[in-house]
Design a protein around this motif. Structure first.
Motif, mmCIF file in Angstrom:
data_model
loop_
_atom_site.group_PDB
_atom_site.id
_atom_site.type_symbol
_atom_site.label_atom_id
_atom_site.label_comp_id
_atom_site.label_asym_id
_atom_site.label_seq_id
_atom_site.Cartn_x
_atom_site.Cartn_y
_atom_site.Cartn_z
ATOM 1 N N THR A 139 0.828 -1.205 0.000
ATOM 2 C CA THR A 139 0.000 0.000 0.000
ATOM 3 C C THR A 139 0.864 1.258 0.000
ATOM 4 O OG1 THR A 139 -0.136 -0.076 2.417
ATOM 5 C CG2 THR A 139 -1.898 -1.158 1.186
ATOM 6 N N LEU A 140 2.159 1.094 -0.161
ATOM 7 C CA LEU A 140 3.056 2.247 -0.204
ATOM 8 C C LEU A 140 2.822 3.054 -1.480
ATOM 9 C CD1 LEU A 140 6.379 0.534 0.960
ATOM 10 C CD2 LEU A 140 4.842 1.939 2.340
ATOM 11 N N ASP A 141 2.801 4.349 -1.343
ATOM 12 C CA ASP A 141 2.675 5.241 -2.486
ATOM 13 C C ASP A 141 3.559 6.456 -2.232
ATOM 14 O OD1 ASP A 141 2.008 6.581 -4.762
ATOM 15 O OD2 ASP A 141 -0.047 7.062 -4.157
ATOM 16 N N PRO A 142 4.869 6.327 -2.459
ATOM 17 C CA PRO A 142 5.794 7.404 -2.114
ATOM 18 C C PRO A 142 5.687 8.626 -3.013
ATOM 19 C CG PRO A 142 6.942 5.660 -3.271
ATOM 20 C CD PRO A 142 5.551 5.146 -3.004
ATOM 21 N N MET A 143 4.922 8.501 -4.104
ATOM 22 C CA MET A 143 4.743 9.609 -5.057
ATOM 23 C C MET A 143 6.081 10.078 -5.625
ATOM 24 S SD MET A 143 1.583 11.755 -3.343
ATOM 25 C CE MET A 143 2.341 11.938 -1.726
ATOM 26 N N LEU A 144 6.910 9.110 -5.973
ATOM 27 C CA LEU A 144 8.219 9.385 -6.550
ATOM 28 C C LEU A 144 8.167 9.269 -8.074
ATOM 29 C CD1 LEU A 144 10.406 7.322 -4.058
ATOM 30 C CD2 LEU A 144 10.216 9.817 -4.167
ATOM 31 N N PRO A 145 9.030 9.981 -8.788
ATOM 32 C CA PRO A 145 9.049 9.843 -10.248
ATOM 33 C C PRO A 145 9.348 8.402 -10.663
ATOM 34 C CG PRO A 145 10.354 11.750 -9.530
ATOM 35 C CD PRO A 145 10.003 10.977 -8.290
ATOM 36 N N LEU A 146 8.658 7.936 -11.694
ATOM 37 C CA LEU A 146 8.872 6.608 -12.288
ATOM 38 C C LEU A 146 8.633 5.463 -11.306
ATOM 39 C CD1 LEU A 146 12.111 7.346 -14.384
ATOM 40 C CD2 LEU A 146 9.739 7.397 -15.145
ATOM 41 N N GLN A 147 7.831 5.697 -10.264
ATOM 42 C CA GLN A 147 7.611 4.622 -9.299
ATOM 43 C C GLN A 147 6.855 3.441 -9.901
ATOM 44 O OE1 GLN A 147 5.447 6.618 -6.153
ATOM 45 N NE2 GLN A 147 3.470 6.245 -7.099
ATOM 46 N N GLU A 148 6.141 3.684 -10.997
ATOM 47 C CA GLU A 148 5.445 2.572 -11.651
ATOM 48 C C GLU A 148 6.410 1.591 -12.295
ATOM 49 O OE1 GLU A 148 5.931 5.922 -14.540
ATOM 50 O OE2 GLU A 148 5.208 5.731 -12.473
ATOM 51 N N GLU A 149 7.689 1.979 -12.421
ATOM 52 C CA GLU A 149 8.703 1.084 -12.976
ATOM 53 C C GLU A 149 9.469 0.336 -11.883
ATOM 54 O OE1 GLU A 149 9.205 0.432 -16.267
ATOM 55 O OE2 GLU A 149 7.356 1.593 -16.454
ATOM 56 N N THR A 150 9.003 0.430 -10.650
ATOM 57 C CA THR A 150 9.669 -0.241 -9.536
ATOM 58 C C THR A 150 9.861 -1.727 -9.838
ATOM 59 O OG1 THR A 150 8.716 1.291 -7.931
ATOM 60 C CG2 THR A 150 9.508 -0.821 -7.085
ATOM 61 N N ALA A 151 11.083 -2.215 -9.641
ATOM 62 C CA ALA A 151 11.412 -3.619 -9.888
ATOM 63 C C ALA A 151 11.277 -4.402 -8.594
ATOM 64 C CB ALA A 151 12.828 -3.740 -10.428
ATOM 65 N N ASN A 152 10.495 -5.470 -8.616
ATOM 66 C CA ASN A 152 10.279 -6.302 -7.436
ATOM 67 C C ASN A 152 10.715 -7.733 -7.708
ATOM 68 O OD1 ASN A 152 8.374 -4.374 -5.772
ATOM 69 N ND2 ASN A 152 7.516 -4.416 -7.826
#
Length: 372
Positions: A139-152
């Motif tokens: 549920t984290l939403d840091p509102m950082l640029p390009l966060q939708e590209e986070t690699a998990n």
């Protein structure tokens, strides 16, 4: 569950209220400081050491394990922070258990920027027995640029074999994790497809290969050679059998751009006799580019390494075949519609490719020189 994540993902959205001077109060476990008239955020080491459970609470609040639609109740166990370049290995269960031990922030570590701080945490989710299927959500939403590209990377150690899943994004929607080796394999196939589809230089090179092929058999030989070449260096580059200096990545990127210029120039010059040998040699260069991406995803000691490596390469091949098919059909239809103009159209397309690749070459040369 052991979790490793950037500290910024926990606190970036928790800055305080805006003040009269336009600045905002520091987020929890951080301090503000002006450097070169710019506001920056540092890890507050004292606050972390005094209350690691407080930061651990942000970890537990931001992650959920769900079984049959019911979220499990988490219990925070312990936490440790590292400067980003000094974190210890975390690829296996034993490494994760080792990483979490010791001081919450080792004596001798200097305070780092929040964006350069890594958090390792252990969270316990009690269950009534063995679990073969569950969902994980953030549920984290840091509102950082390009966060939708986070690699998990999700490593499931529930069975005798560790399964490795590769996912992208913030995991805002629950993602199912099961004991399916096939599903784990597919996640890396998807990543391979995604990589080649997002790589404009790779797409342009493959298109130029199709553009210069005078027959379907020649195209197949060209693509086969390219596949052999990049498959070899994808593995070699990933395992470190290449130079490791900061200059090497931009150098390879330069050669990839130059390969586009070369193959497009041969289209204009009507040099059609080349085939598999030429594309194998160029494929060796592109494979190194693929390996750089894979190295950011996996470590050499990661579980199921060869399966993940194979899956990523399969994904690259699927993406490559898709580009070839679409390009071939496009050019085939164009030739049917404009047969008398096709030679000029090919030359125009090849010239455009050269212009684009020349810009990339210039940009990459500057980056290469900056890393010498």
């Amino acid at each position: 569950m052991f979790i490793r994540l950037p500290m910024a993902y926990l606190v970036a959205d928790k800055l305080g209220a805006e003040k009269a001077d336009g600045t905002r109060d520091a987020a929890p476990f951080t301090t503000n400081k002006f450097e070169d008239e710019k506001l920056v955020h540092y890890l507050d080491v004292k606050a972390l050491r005094d209350n690691p459970t407080g930061l651990g609470k942000l970890v537990t609040q931001g992650h959920a394990i769900i079984i049959n639609g019911v979220p499990l109740t988490p219990t925070f166990k312990r936490l440790r922070a590292y400067p980003a370049l000094q974190q210890v290995p975390f690829a296996t269960l034993k490494e994760a258990e080792t990483a979490i031990k010791g001081d919450v922030y080792k004596q001798g570590f200097i305070p780092t920027y929040v964006g350069d701080t890594v958090i390792d945490a252990e969270v316990f989710y009690p269950t009534s027995g063995a679990i073969n299927r569950y969902e994980i959500q953030s549920t984290l939403d840091p509102m950082l640029p390009l966060q939708e590209e986070t690699a998990n990377l999700i490593l499931d150690h529930a069975g005798s074999d560790t399964l490795t899943f590769r996912l992208r994004g913030l995991l805002a929607e629950p993602v199912e994790v099961s004991r399916s080796a096939l599903k784990a394999f597919i996640t890396f196939v998807v990543e391979g497809v995604r990589h080649i589809m997002a790589g404009a230089d790779h797409i342009l090179f493959v298109f130029c290969l199709v553009l210069g092929a005078i027959s379907l058999p020649q195209l197949l030989w060209r693509i086969t050679g390219f596949t052999i070449g990049h498959s070899l260096t994808l593995s070699a580059g990933f395992f470190g059998y290449t130079p490791q200096g900061a200059w090497f990545v931009p150098f390879v990127e330069i050669t990839i751009a130059l390969s586009i210029i070369y193959i497009a120039a041969r289209v204009i010059l009507k040099k059609v006799q080349d085939g598999m040998v030429m594309t194998t040699a160029i494929g060796l260069l592109h494979g190194l580019g693929f390996s750089f991406v894979l190295s950011e995803i996996l470590k050499i000691d990661a579980p199921n390494l060869w399966q993940s490596l194979l899956a990523f390469n399969v994904g690259v091949e699927i993406g490559q075949v898709a580009i070839v098919v679409v390009s071939w059909l496009f050019l085939f239809i164009l030739a049917l519609k404009l047969p008398t103009r096709m030679e000029g159209i090919r030359g125009l397309m090849a010239g455009t490719a050269i212009a684009i690749a020349s810009v990339w070459t210039g940009q990459r040369v500057l980056l290469f020189l900056s890393n010498l």
